[in-house]
Design a protein around this motif. Sequence first.
Motif, PDB file in Angstrom:
ATOM      1  N   ILE A  25       0.844  -1.198   0.000  1.00  0.00           N
ATOM      2  CA  ILE A  25       0.000   0.000   0.000  1.00  0.00           C
ATOM      3  C   ILE A  25       0.882   1.252   0.000  1.00  0.00           C
ATOM      4  O   ILE A  25       0.620   2.215  -0.730  1.00  0.00           O
ATOM      5  CB  ILE A  25      -0.959   0.012   1.215  1.00  0.00           C
ATOM      6  CG1 ILE A  25      -1.935  -1.170   1.157  1.00  0.00           C
ATOM      7  CG2 ILE A  25      -1.712   1.348   1.290  1.00  0.00           C
ATOM      8  CD1 ILE A  25      -2.989  -1.100   0.078  1.00  0.00           C
ATOM      9  N   GLN A  26       1.957   1.228   0.810  1.00  0.00           N
ATOM     10  CA  GLN A  26       2.858   2.394   0.846  1.00  0.00           C
ATOM     11  C   GLN A  26       3.473   2.630  -0.535  1.00  0.00           C
ATOM     12  O   GLN A  26       3.591   3.776  -0.994  1.00  0.00           O
ATOM     13  CB  GLN A  26       3.949   2.182   1.898  1.00  0.00           C
ATOM     14  CG  GLN A  26       4.834   3.407   2.127  1.00  0.00           C
ATOM     15  CD  GLN A  26       4.023   4.631   2.579  1.00  0.00           C
ATOM     16  OE1 GLN A  26       3.258   4.557   3.530  1.00  0.00           O
ATOM     17  NE2 GLN A  26       4.169   5.759   1.868  1.00  0.00           N
ATOM     18  N   ALA A  27       3.843   1.545  -1.208  1.00  0.00           N
ATOM     19  CA  ALA A  27       4.418   1.685  -2.557  1.00  0.00           C
ATOM     20  C   ALA A  27       3.381   2.261  -3.514  1.00  0.00           C
ATOM     21  O   ALA A  27       3.723   3.045  -4.406  1.00  0.00           O
ATOM     22  CB  ALA A  27       4.911   0.329  -3.059  1.00  0.00           C
ATOM     23  N   ALA A  28       2.115   1.883  -3.318  1.00  0.00           N
ATOM     24  CA  ALA A  28       1.046   2.441  -4.161  1.00  0.00           C
ATOM     25  C   ALA A  28       0.890   3.939  -3.889  1.00  0.00           C
ATOM     26  O   ALA A  28       0.749   4.737  -4.819  1.00  0.00           O
ATOM     27  CB  ALA A  28      -0.270   1.704  -3.904  1.00  0.00           C
ATOM     28  N   VAL A  29       0.952   4.320  -2.608  1.00  0.00           N
ATOM     29  CA  VAL A  29       0.886   5.745  -2.243  1.00  0.00           C
ATOM     30  C   VAL A  29       2.018   6.502  -2.950  1.00  0.00           C
ATOM     31  O   VAL A  29       1.803   7.569  -3.544  1.00  0.00           O
ATOM     32  CB  VAL A  29       1.012   5.922  -0.707  1.00  0.00           C
ATOM     33  CG1 VAL A  29       1.201   7.383  -0.330  1.00  0.00           C
ATOM     34  CG2 VAL A  29      -0.206   5.322   0.004  1.00  0.00           C
ATOM     35  N   ASP A  30       3.224   5.930  -2.895  1.00  0.00           N
ATOM     36  CA  ASP A  30       4.418   6.616  -3.408  1.00  0.00           C
ATOM     37  C   ASP A  30       4.518   6.587  -4.935  1.00  0.00           C
ATOM     38  O   ASP A  30       5.257   7.382  -5.516  1.00  0.00           O
ATOM     39  CB  ASP A  30       5.684   5.980  -2.821  1.00  0.00           C
ATOM     40  CG  ASP A  30       5.761   6.136  -1.310  1.00  0.00           C
ATOM     41  OD1 ASP A  30       5.090   7.043  -0.780  1.00  0.00           O
ATOM     42  OD2 ASP A  30       6.477   5.339  -0.661  1.00  0.00           O
ATOM     43  N   ASN A  31       3.825   5.636  -5.567  1.00  0.00           N
ATOM     44  CA  ASN A  31       3.985   5.465  -7.020  1.00  0.00           C
ATOM     45  C   ASN A  31       2.679   5.649  -7.778  1.00  0.00           C
ATOM     46  O   ASN A  31       2.539   5.179  -8.903  1.00  0.00           O
ATOM     47  CB  ASN A  31       4.546   4.072  -7.320  1.00  0.00           C
ATOM     48  CG  ASN A  31       5.968   3.916  -6.826  1.00  0.00           C
ATOM     49  OD1 ASN A  31       6.910   4.334  -7.492  1.00  0.00           O
ATOM     50  ND2 ASN A  31       6.127   3.340  -5.636  1.00  0.00           N
ATOM     51  N   ALA A  32       1.727   6.329  -7.150  1.00  0.00           N
ATOM     52  CA  ALA A  32       0.421   6.497  -7.792  1.00  0.00           C
ATOM     53  C   ALA A  32       0.568   7.285  -9.091  1.00  0.00           C
ATOM     54  O   ALA A  32       1.314   8.267  -9.145  1.00  0.00           O
ATOM     55  CB  ALA A  32      -0.533   7.214  -6.849  1.00  0.00           C
ATOM     56  N   PRO A  33      -0.122   6.858 -10.159  1.00  0.00           N
ATOM     57  CA  PRO A  33      -0.060   7.617 -11.410  1.00  0.00           C
ATOM     58  C   PRO A  33      -0.723   8.972 -11.250  1.00  0.00           C
ATOM     59  O   PRO A  33      -1.480   9.205 -10.293  1.00  0.00           O
ATOM     60  CB  PRO A  33      -0.822   6.735 -12.406  1.00  0.00           C
ATOM     61  CG  PRO A  33      -1.589   5.755 -11.603  1.00  0.00           C
ATOM     62  CD  PRO A  33      -0.972   5.667 -10.250  1.00  0.00           C
ATOM     63  N   GLU A  34      -0.456   9.864 -12.196  1.00  0.00           N
ATOM     64  CA  GLU A  34      -1.040  11.199 -12.151  1.00  0.00           C
ATOM     65  C   GLU A  34      -2.564  11.104 -12.091  1.00  0.00           C
ATOM     66  O   GLU A  34      -3.172  10.252 -12.761  1.00  0.00           O
ATOM     67  CB  GLU A  34      -0.635  11.967 -13.412  1.00  0.00           C
ATOM     68  CG  GLU A  34      -0.587  13.451 -13.160  1.00  0.00           C
ATOM     69  CD  GLU A  34      -0.113  14.178 -14.408  1.00  0.00           C
ATOM     70  OE1 GLU A  34       0.838  13.709 -15.043  1.00  0.00           O
ATOM     71  OE2 GLU A  34      -0.736  15.207 -14.710  1.00  0.00           O
ATOM     72  N   GLY A  35      -3.153  11.915 -11.269  1.00  0.00           N
ATOM     73  CA  GLY A  35      -4.610  11.919 -11.161  1.00  0.00           C
ATOM     74  C   GLY A  35      -5.146  10.949 -10.125  1.00  0.00           C
ATOM     75  O   GLY A  35      -6.349  10.847  -9.928  1.00  0.00           O
ATOM     76  N   VAL A  36      -4.247  10.204  -9.475  1.00  0.00           N
ATOM     77  CA  VAL A  36      -4.675   9.247  -8.436  1.00  0.00           C
ATOM     78  C   VAL A  36      -3.953   9.585  -7.135  1.00  0.00           C
ATOM     79  O   VAL A  36      -2.726   9.686  -7.106  1.00  0.00           O
ATOM     80  CB  VAL A  36      -4.349   7.789  -8.831  1.00  0.00           C
ATOM     81  CG1 VAL A  36      -4.754   6.824  -7.729  1.00  0.00           C
ATOM     82  CG2 VAL A  36      -5.021   7.408 -10.148  1.00  0.00           C
TER      83      VAL A  36
END
Length: 191
Positions: A25-36
């Motif tokens: 989840i932390q990696a998703a927070v840090d690597n979210a695409p633009e607009g997310v």
Amino acid sequence: MPSSQITLLGIPGSLREHSFNRALIQAAVDNAPEGVAIEMFLLHDVPLYNADVEAQGDPAPVARLKRAIVEADGLLLATPQYNGSVSGVLKNALDWASRPAFESVLAGKPAAIMGATTGRSATAKAREDLVRLLGLTRSNVMATPTLGFANAGEAIDEGQLHAEDVKQQIRELLSEFAVFVRGHQLAEAAD
Ligand SMILES: Cc1cc2nc3c(=O)[nH]c(=O)nc-3n(C[C@H](O)[C@H](O)[C@H](O)COP(=O)(O)O)c2cc1C
């Protein structure tokens, strides 16, 4: 009308400080695409489900969880696999959130699924069960793709995800989920 920015609620199904699922989840927070944008919600304070307690009103952590789900455009769940299924921690939180049945904050809510394990299963059974479980709550679950990781200890160290290929897979899942959520929002707006 659908907004261009999508806000997701990321929920790891583990309480462990250096949880591999929390790291996802932390990696998703840090690597979210633009607009997310993704906000993490930890489940440490959510008590065990008890219908007697519920009848007196949701405990504050449950009320917080439900409010966070309402405010999010979609859910990003990361589950460990425990004895061939979803972790009890995540199941318990979803049980609370699924009330009242069929009209809960989960009904119609888009959801995407990831999972990490130190084992070789890549959480396949836990992810399958989570798809089924969310279907029962009438969530709008993106059943495919989901993302599973085996041997998580090789890619994640002390709660930090280092593997670039895993980060890339998370980015791709989020991009697909953003399209899924925007489609859901358009369908809702057309109703
Ligand atoms: C009670 C228990 C049952 C488990 N069962 C499985 C399993 O069925 N399959 C699997 O691949 N890993 C299994 N594992 C390993 C967990 O998936 C692994 O510990 C994982 O890292 C836990 O997630 P976390 O790092 O987010 O805390 C089990 C672990 C525990 C504690």
